[in-house]
Design a protein around this motif. Structure first.
Motif, PDB file in Angstrom:
ATOM      1  N   LEU A  52     138.123 104.721  55.174  1.00 14.03           N
ATOM      2  CA  LEU A  52     138.748 105.969  54.785  1.00 14.03           C
ATOM      3  C   LEU A  52     139.629 106.388  55.941  1.00 14.03           C
ATOM      4  N   GLU A  53     140.885 106.683  55.655  1.00 17.35           N
ATOM      5  CA  GLU A  53     141.823 107.135  56.678  1.00 17.35           C
ATOM      6  C   GLU A  53     142.302 108.529  56.319  1.00 17.35           C
ATOM      7  N   ARG A  54     142.321 109.420  57.302  1.00 11.96           N
ATOM      8  CA  ARG A  54     142.804 110.772  57.072  1.00 11.96           C
ATOM      9  C   ARG A  54     144.137 110.961  57.778  1.00 11.96           C
ATOM     10  N   SER A  55     145.106 111.510  57.049  1.00 13.55           N
ATOM     11  CA  SER A  55     146.395 111.884  57.601  1.00 13.55           C
ATOM     12  C   SER A  55     146.703 113.284  57.089  1.00 13.55           C
ATOM     13  N   GLY A  56     146.576 114.274  57.962  1.00 15.76           N
ATOM     14  CA  GLY A  56     146.715 115.658  57.520  1.00 15.76           C
ATOM     15  C   GLY A  56     145.601 115.987  56.546  1.00 15.76           C
ATOM     16  N   ALA A  57     145.972 116.440  55.347  1.00 18.32           N
ATOM     17  CA  ALA A  57     144.984 116.799  54.329  1.00 18.32           C
ATOM     18  C   ALA A  57     144.726 115.668  53.336  1.00 18.32           C
ATOM     19  N   THR A  58     145.306 114.504  53.556  1.00 17.38           N
ATOM     20  CA  THR A  58     145.156 113.384  52.625  1.00 17.38           C
ATOM     21  C   THR A  58     144.198 112.337  53.185  1.00 17.38           C
ATOM     22  N   VAL A  59     143.253 111.916  52.351  1.00 17.31           N
ATOM     23  CA  VAL A  59     142.322 110.841  52.702  1.00 17.31           C
ATOM     24  C   VAL A  59     142.623 109.658  51.785  1.00 17.31           C
ATOM     25  N   THR A  60     142.793 108.485  52.388  1.00 16.52           N
ATOM     26  CA  THR A  60     143.111 107.272  51.640  1.00 16.52           C
ATOM     27  C   THR A  60     141.984 106.264  51.807  1.00 16.52           C
ATOM     28  N   ALA A  61     141.528 105.706  50.679  1.00 19.81           N
ATOM     29  CA  ALA A  61     140.477 104.695  50.682  1.00 19.81           C
ATOM     30  C   ALA A  61     141.110 103.320  50.521  1.00 19.81           C
ATOM     31  N   SER A  62     140.643 102.347  51.317  1.00 24.89           N
ATOM     32  CA  SER A  62     141.147 100.975  51.258  1.00 24.89           C
ATOM     33  C   SER A  62     139.988  99.997  51.370  1.00 24.89           C
ATOM     34  N   TRP A  63     140.253  98.758  50.962  1.00 21.35           N
ATOM     35  CA  TRP A  63     139.261  97.689  51.110  1.00 21.35           C
ATOM     36  C   TRP A  63     139.959  96.409  51.553  1.00 21.35           C
ATOM     37  N   SER A  64     139.183  95.517  52.165  1.00 20.11           N
ATOM     38  CA  SER A  64     139.716  94.258  52.666  1.00 20.11           C
ATOM     39  C   SER A  64     138.625  93.199  52.656  1.00 20.11           C
ATOM     40  N   ALA A  65     139.002  91.991  52.293  1.00 17.31           N
ATOM     41  CA  ALA A  65     138.070  90.858  52.380  1.00 17.31           C
ATOM     42  C   ALA A  65     138.084  90.261  53.780  1.00 17.31           C
ATOM     43  N   SER A  66     139.196  90.458  54.519  1.00 20.26           N
ATOM     44  CA  SER A  66     139.360  89.827  55.826  1.00 20.26           C
ATOM     45  C   SER A  66     139.232  90.790  57.002  1.00 20.26           C
ATOM     46  N   GLY A  67     139.415  92.079  56.767  1.00 20.69           N
ATOM     47  CA  GLY A  67     139.443  93.047  57.858  1.00 20.69           C
ATOM     48  C   GLY A  67     140.827  93.216  58.453  1.00 20.69           C
ATOM     49  N   THR A  68     141.795  92.429  57.985  1.00 21.39           N
ATOM     50  CA  THR A  68     143.165  92.546  58.495  1.00 21.39           C
ATOM     51  C   THR A  68     144.165  92.880  57.384  1.00 21.39           C
ATOM     52  N   ASP A  69     143.968  92.360  56.185  1.00 19.59           N
ATOM     53  CA  ASP A  69     144.856  92.644  55.057  1.00 19.59           C
ATOM     54  C   ASP A  69     144.175  93.651  54.152  1.00 19.59           C
TER      55      ASP A  69
END
Length: 77
Positions: A52-69
């Motif tokens: 989960l990444e927060r930028s200001g008031a926005t939180v974005t969820a991401s996933w990765s199989a490799s930890g880099t992409d």
């Protein structure tokens, strides 16, 4: 993985999780509001990286199989 505005049970939050079905993202945008989502990627299972990444008031969820992409699953404001 979850971030919350406070420890109040009705507080806004964003969460990303891995289950046997896939990767899931859900959130509550305002205190006491309904939970929105889930945004899902089905058929993808552990082991995976999630973030989960927060930028200001926005939180974005991401996933990765490799930890880099990384693949964005969803965002909440």
């Amino acid at each position: 993985l979850m971030v919350r505005a406070s420890d109040d049970p009705a507080a806004p939050y964003a969460a990303v999780a891995v289950s046997r079905l896939g990767v899931h993202f859900q959130y509550r945008a305002a205190a006491g509001a309904a939970t929105l989502g889930p945004d899902d990627v089905l058929g993808v299972g552990a082991p995976l990286w999630i973030r989960l990444e927060r930028s200001g008031a926005t939180v974005t969820a991401s996933w990765s199989a490799s930890g880099t992409d990384w693949t964005v699953l969803g965002s909440a404001s």
